[in-house]
Design an enzyme around this catalytic site. Structure first.
Site, PDB file in Angstrom:
ATOM      1  CG  ASN A 134     -48.659  -6.482 -43.077  1.00 23.74           C
ATOM      2  OD1 ASN A 134     -48.820  -5.381 -42.821  1.00 23.74           O
ATOM      3  ND2 ASN A 134     -47.868  -7.182 -43.666  1.00 23.74           N
ATOM      4  CD  GLN A 175     -53.231  -9.444 -42.133  1.00 25.89           C
ATOM      5  OE1 GLN A 175     -53.569 -10.170 -41.264  1.00 25.89           O
ATOM      6  NE2 GLN A 175     -52.195  -9.836 -43.160  1.00 25.89           N
ATOM      7  CB  SER A 185     -57.331  -9.432 -49.200  1.00 27.38           C
ATOM      8  OG  SER A 185     -56.907 -10.548 -49.910  1.00 27.38           O
ATOM      9  CB  ALA A 186     -61.341 -13.209 -50.656  1.00 24.60           C
ATOM     10  CG  HIS A 187     -55.289 -14.350 -49.934  1.00 18.25           C
ATOM     11  ND1 HIS A 187     -54.291 -14.609 -49.537  1.00 18.25           N
ATOM     12  CD2 HIS A 187     -55.201 -13.241 -50.647  1.00 18.25           C
ATOM     13  CE1 HIS A 187     -53.261 -13.589 -49.521  1.00 18.25           C
ATOM     14  NE2 HIS A 187     -53.943 -12.659 -50.391  1.00 18.25           N
ATOM     15  CB  THR A 204     -65.284 -10.785 -67.500  1.00 19.48           C
ATOM     16  OG1 THR A 204     -65.351 -10.421 -68.722  1.00 19.48           O
ATOM     17  CG2 THR A 204     -66.576 -11.631 -67.216  1.00 19.48           C
ATOM     18  CB  CYS A 259     -48.180 -10.460 -49.003  1.00 17.26           C
ATOM     19  SG  CYS A 259     -48.892 -11.070 -47.557  1.00 17.26           S
TER      20      CYS A 259
HETATM   21  N1  PLP Z   1     -52.308  -4.991 -47.129  1.00 15.55           N
HETATM   22  C1  PLP Z   1     -52.047  -5.834 -46.010  1.00 15.55           C
HETATM   23  C2  PLP Z   1     -51.884  -5.214 -44.718  1.00 15.55           C
HETATM   24  C3  PLP Z   1     -51.599  -6.920 -46.264  1.00 15.55           C
HETATM   25  O1  PLP Z   1     -51.358  -7.838 -44.998  1.00 15.55           O
HETATM   26  C4  PLP Z   1     -51.693  -7.733 -47.514  1.00 15.55           C
HETATM   27  C5  PLP Z   1     -51.241  -9.070 -47.868  1.00 15.55           C
HETATM   28  O2  PLP Z   1     -50.455  -9.602 -46.982  1.00 15.55           O
HETATM   29  C6  PLP Z   1     -52.100  -7.092 -48.649  1.00 15.55           C
HETATM   30  C7  PLP Z   1     -52.223  -5.525 -48.488  1.00 15.55           C
HETATM   31  C8  PLP Z   1     -52.123  -7.241 -50.087  1.00 15.55           C
HETATM   32  O3  PLP Z   1     -53.278  -8.073 -50.247  1.00 15.55           O
HETATM   33  P1  PLP Z   1     -53.514  -9.093 -51.388  1.00 15.55           P
HETATM   34  O4  PLP Z   1     -52.874 -10.502 -51.134  1.00 15.55           O
HETATM   35  O5  PLP Z   1     -54.924  -9.265 -51.487  1.00 15.55           O
HETATM   36  O6  PLP Z   1     -53.040  -8.237 -52.698  1.00 15.55           O
END
Ligand code: PLP
Length: 406
Positions: free
Chosen positions: A150, A180, A200-202, A238, A347
Site C-alpha cells: 500500500n 490494494q 475492502s470496499a472503500h 446483523t 490508514c
Molecule cells: N490492508 C491494506 C494493504 C491496506 O492498504 C488497508 C487500508 O489502507 C487495510 C489492510 C485496512 O483496510 P480497512 O480500512 O478496510 O480496514
C-alpha cells in the site's frame, strides 16, 4: 482546482454505489434474518452481492463472507486460521512490509506461543522466493503475503509463492491481503493457490466499514464473531445489507471497466513519474540507497522515485522522496493548494506521520524516508490533476528546500 491523489487511503463513492446503498437503507431495509417479505428482500440483496463478488474472483458464492473491512478480514483470516489449525503446527510466515492489520494479529499470535517468520524485502519491496522456501517447515500452518504494497505499490509474486507453499505442503494455508490489488488486477484465488483473501470496499469506490473475506470451502477457520449465527455461524452480527450492496456494485463497476481503467492508470502513473523525473533534472549525482543525499540545489530539486514501472508494480501508486523537505511540510503545502496526498499510509498513521515501517524495511536513508510522499490514483483521476500537482511541486520544492536549510 482540487487534485485528490490519495486513492490508496480511500476513494469517493460512485453515483451507482450511492444509489444502491441509499435504496438498501431506505427501501429494502429489512433484516435478512426476518421471515417476512422485507427480510426475504434483504436476503436477496445479500445473495446477489455475494454472487457478484464471487464472479469477480471466479469462486463460489459460498466462499464469500462479509466483514467490516479488511482489518477484520485480515484479523479473522490470520487468528481464525491459526487457532483452527494449531494442532498441525505453531509456525506462521509473513512479510516485513505488511499492513498493521496483518502485523498486529501476527504479534498477538506470537504472544500466544506461535512462532512467526517475517520475510525481508529487497530495495523495491519484493520478497525473495528462496527466503520463503527456506522458511517453510513442517510446523508452518499459514503464510500471509500482501498482493500489492500500500505504500510503494510493489506487486508480490503471489502465484509463485502459492506454488511453493502448496508444493511444500498442500495443507499449509495461504492468506493474501488483496486490499490494494482488488479492482486493479485480475485475481483468481483457485489458480493462485490462495485459501483466504481480504478485500475492502472503500478502496474501490465503495462504502467505508465493509469488506469481505474469501474462504476456500475446504479451509478450516475458526469464527471470531460469536452471536446470532449469521453467515452460516462463521460471522455473527446483523448483516450490513447496504454495505454489501455498495461493495458489490463497486466491484461490478471496477471489473467491468478493468482493461480501460488499467490503461488509464498506467498513463497517469507514467505522466507522474516522467513529470517527477523532469522536475528533478539535476546536475547532482542521484542519491543511492545507503548514502546520504546531498542538499539539493535550491533551483533543482533532487527527487528519488521508489515505485517501479512495469508489471511488478501496481498502476495506481507512485511513491517518491523529496530530500531536503520533510514529508509533512510538503503534504500541508500541497494541501493549501487543494492537492491531497499521503506521507506513508494514511490508514496506519496516527496523524503524526512517523517514519513508515515499510520504508525502513527498504533500508532507505532516514533523509529519504522522512521526505517521502505517496501519490495514488483512481480511474477518476485526470491528467489535469497530475499536471496541477507537478506544477505545484515545481514551485514549492525550491522554496521549501531553501527554508529547510535555514
Ligand atoms: N490492508 C491494506 C494493504 C491496506 O492498504 C488497508 C487500508 O489502507 C487495510 C489492510 C485496512 O483496510 P480497512 O480500512 O478496510 O480496514
Amino acid at each position: 482546482m482540487e487534485a485528490y491523489l490519495d486513492n490508496s487511503a480511500t476513494t469517493r463513492c460512485t453515483e451507482g454505489v450511492r444509489d444502491v446503498v441509499v435504496r438498501a437503507m431506505t427501501e429494502d431495509y429489512g433484516n435478512p434474518s426476518s421471515q417476512h417479505g422485507k427480510g426475504v428482500e434483504a436476503e436477496r440483496i445479500l445473495r446477489e452481492a455475494r454472487e457478484t463478488l464471487a464472479a469477480t474472483l471466479k469462486v463460489s458464492e459460498k466462499e464469500i463472507y462479509f466483514t467490516s473491512g479488511a482489518t477484520e478480514s485480515n484479523n479473522w483470516a490470520i487468528i481464525g486460521a491459526a487457532m483452527a489449525n494449531r494442532r498441525a503446527g505453531m509456525h506462521l510466515i509473513t512479510t516485513a512490509i505488511e499492513h498493521a492489520a496483518v502485523l498486529e494479529p501476527m504479534a498477538y499470535l506470537e504472544k500466544q506461543g506461535f512462532r512467526v517468520t517475517y520475510l525481508p524485502v529487497d530495495a523495491k519491496g519484493h520478497i525473495n522466493l528462496r527466503d520463503l522456501e527456506e522458511a517453510l517447515c513442517e510446523e508452518t500452518i499459514l503464510v500471509s503475503i500482501m498482493y500489492v504494497n500500500n505504500e510503494i505499490g510493489t506487486i508480490e509474486p503471489i502465484a509463485e509463492a502459492g506454488k511453493l507453499i502448496k508444493a511444500h505442503n498442500p495443507r499449509t494455508l495461504f492468506h493474501v491481503d488483496a486490499v490494494q490489488a482488488y479492482g486493479k488486477l485480475e485475481i483468481r484465488p483457485k489458480k493462485l493457490g490462495v485459501d483466504l483473501l481480504s478485500v475492502s470496499a472503500h478502496k474501490i469506490h465503495g462504502p467505508k466499514g465493509v469488506g469481505f473475506l474469501y474462504v476456500n470451502e475446504k479451509t478450516k477457520l475458526q469464527p471470531m464473531m460469536l452471536g446470532g449465527g449469521q453467515q452460516k455461524g462463521m460471522r455473527s452480527g446483523t448483516d450490513n445489507v447496504p454495505g454489501a450492496a455498495g461493495l458489490a456494485e463497486a466491484a461490478r463497476e471496477a471489473y467491468t471497466q478493468l482493461g480501460q481503467s488499467t490503461e488509464q492508470l498506467l498513463k497517469l502513473k507514467k505522466r507522474m513519474i516522467d513529470g517527477l523525473k523532469t522536475l528533478s533534472k539535476s546536475d547532482a549525482e542521484p542519491v543511492k540507497r545507503g548514502e546520504t543525499a546531498g542538499k539539493p540545489d535550491a533551483q533543482k530539486p533532487c527527487i528519488v522515485i521508489h515505485s517501479e514501472e512495469g508489471d511488478k508494480s501496481a498502476p495506481h501508486i507512485v511513491s517518491a522522496a523529496f530530500p531536503g523537505v520533510r514529508s509533512e511540510v510538503l503534504l500541508h503545502a500541497l494541501e493549501e493548494r487543494g492537492i491531497y496526498v499521503s506521507a506513508g499510509s494514511a490508514c496506519t498513521t496516527n496523524k503524526k506521520v512517523p517514519v513508515s515501517g515499510v520504508l525502513k524495511e527498504l533500508h532507505l536513508p532516514k533523509e529519504l524516508a522522512e521526505s517521502t510522499l505517496r501519490f495514488s490514483f483512481s480511474r477518476f483521476t485526470t491528467e489535469e490533476e497530475i499536471d496541477y500537482c507537478l506544477e505545484a511541486l515545481c514551485e514549492l520544492l525550491p522554496v521549501l528546500a531553501r527554508y529547510a536549510r535555514h
